[in-house]
Design an enzyme around this catalytic site. Sequence first.
Site, PDB file in Angstrom:
ATOM      1  N   ASP A   1      -1.688  -9.439   3.653  1.00  0.00           N
ATOM      2  CA  ASP A   1      -0.650  -8.976   4.575  1.00  0.00           C
ATOM      3  C   ASP A   1       0.002  -7.739   3.938  1.00  0.00           C
ATOM      4  O   ASP A   1      -0.227  -7.412   2.767  1.00  0.00           O
ATOM      5  CB  ASP A   1       0.383 -10.077   4.889  1.00  0.00           C
ATOM      6  N   PHE A   2       0.811  -7.063   4.718  1.00  0.00           N
ATOM      7  CA  PHE A   2       1.419  -5.785   4.336  1.00  0.00           C
ATOM      8  C   PHE A   2       2.099  -5.872   2.957  1.00  0.00           C
ATOM      9  O   PHE A   2       3.121  -6.543   2.820  1.00  0.00           O
ATOM     10  CB  PHE A   2       2.445  -5.427   5.409  1.00  0.00           C
TER      11      PHE A   2
END
Length: 738
Positions: A265-266
């Site tokens: 994820d980011f």
Amino acid sequence: MEKEKLKALLDDMSLKEKADQMLQLMGAFYQEDKEGILTGPARDMGVGEEDIQLAGSILGTYGAGKLKKLQKEYMEKQPHHIPMLFMMDVIHGMKTVFPMPLAQGAAFDPELSEKCAAAAAKEAAVSGLHVTFSPMVDLVRDARWGRVMESTGEDPYLNSRLAQAQVKGFQGEDMGAPYKVCSCIKHFAAYGGAQAGRDYNTVELCEHTLRDFYLPSYKAGIDAGAGMVMTSFNTVNGIPASTNKWLMRDVLRKEMGFDGVLISDFSAILETVAHGHSKDEADAARKALEAGVDIDMMTSVYSANLCKLVEEGVVDEALIDEGVMRILELKNRLGLFENPYKDADEEEEKTVILCKEHRNLAREAAGKSFVLLKNEGILPAAPGKKTAFIGPYTDNKEIISSWAILGDVASCVTIKEAAEKVFDPGLTTFCSGSPVLSERELKGLVGFGPGKPVSVSEEEQEKLLQEAVEAAKEVELVIMPLGEHYLQSGEATSRGMIDLPEAQVRLLREVAKVNENIAVVLFTGRPLDLREVSRIARSVLVVWLPGTEGGAAAVDVLTGKVNPSGKLPMSFPYCTGQIPVHYNAYSTGRPDNVGEVRFRSKYIDIPNEPLYPFGYGLSYTKFEISPVKLSGGVVTDEKAVTASVTVKNTGERAGTEVVQLYLQDIAASVVRPVKELKGFVKAELEAGEEKEITFVIDEPMLRFLRADGTVGSEEGEFNLFIGNSSDTDNQAKFRYES
Ligand code: NOJ
């Protein structure tokens, strides 16, 4: 491209070229102002011009013309002319927005969700995209968490069916086929378990609960062929998911058989430093690589460290080769080596995006997702009666949804726009009555940027309120479109109190003083504490965040053109203090209906039961469900039994009932939930019509994670329930003998 050719390609790539295939940047890095990027965001992030030229994928940009140009320029510079992957969050629609995922959970309709995902994929594909970061299949039990709107709810079976359906809709049989995109299951694992519903918070689950409740929906999505999986921000058993080797190598890859691309994820790999698990960025890069994470989303942890780590002999280049090979294979599955532009097409963008077919589907899906919680005979509304629409969502395009970043707000139909076509103009009035949020509540949206609502002066608020009260005095029915602000749900929007915004509570109270015929139409991204709303209103219709055709669908249901059939995919708690409350809880040793009252598992100030349970939802007609008939009393490995009921529509209009099958394993090596959903059927019935609904109960349905860690069934007695809500007591018993 054949596998050997891919292998030869990999063998010919430099170490740097390979490491940068594992780098994902934002589309903004590829804008015209190259100098500005290099001396600004790129420098801050620690990526150089070479990394930008070599990054294997980008996220967050779209548009056929733009992406074709970008691809062409990129491939010209890429030493092996390898195409780039374009990814984006197309969650519940692109420009045409379908109901939010939790609403789709309420429709209990996998086929419908598959169609919505296919339509979203088509809009995404013609816009040049290859991958969508969807579906989010995280199981959720805490309505304080803002991201419950992105999930399909609290039940592993329903979540699994909808995960499969969405993956099929996005990818079809072959993600390389026209109008298909690769689907990315997220967030692995158990992101929905954030303690106290606070986003990004610690997740504390024992392995049994993790496996029994949280993992099945990821597995279902993987079995449906999802090409990608995204890691979660949280820790799992004390180790951040993105550097959790056990979780990613043993559980995801070995046990679940996932062989696609695993993306962080980011900035989640970098955040393992803040978690206190990695001592620095190089350590984070090594750990994530060893865990088998193939793409680092939007940090330079991989691009700045992987080559060095190989050169220093800290990591084996073979691990990089493994990850890059998976990325190349994904590009190959999408057919990008043959056609790097895939479906990007400026002409088709014009005909596909927001086309009639997609809008009709959005309207149908929204209508099917609405849940009627209460109705004391005031709905459906008669368009010929004097009616006032009062509430801040009466004429508000923000109902389109939260977390629909590409949604075309201008084309969203409001309730007023739709109602004007149906209700008698001489007898109908419309007013907002209040702002969505009070001044105090607005403060909570610090940092939310341009979509944030502006404050309304106290004087103006009084004027709105007076106008509403006057309008309410004049009419036979008041329809009140109320609800959360759309920015109150989605990522990073945890709430400590899940009430209706306060200005709207005041409005509801004041209107009720002059007119008791109130039908509340509730826009919300999460279950709310509806005690007061339910007490005051004679009818409550939950319409969630319904998407592009939300207003039209709401009017369809309000007027009875569409009969509501949605069921809650997540319990609506009695109050915040009852959270987490979910129907599939374990039995306690002191249930609330046995033994001395004083010492039972209960609260002394509120009930144990939620205000509205999972699976609950009313219709404008009435259904009767007969007692359960079993074909036999014993299930064996060879022999299934059938369980049937007759469902009869005893009312005066056609309707649809979601008939639900629940089981309870009465005694087992580990405590089992009091009820578990095992099947559902949507029965469409004309007035007076009846149908027999049959479920097959076989051995695989009885399996669970046993005390010895194996999955299987155990001999013994089972309760079986068939009804129209999880609180059904329409019960039968059978035995399983191996
Ligand atoms: C962070 C979110 O957690 C995730 O769901 C999303 O896909 C990425 N950002 C990319 O936008």
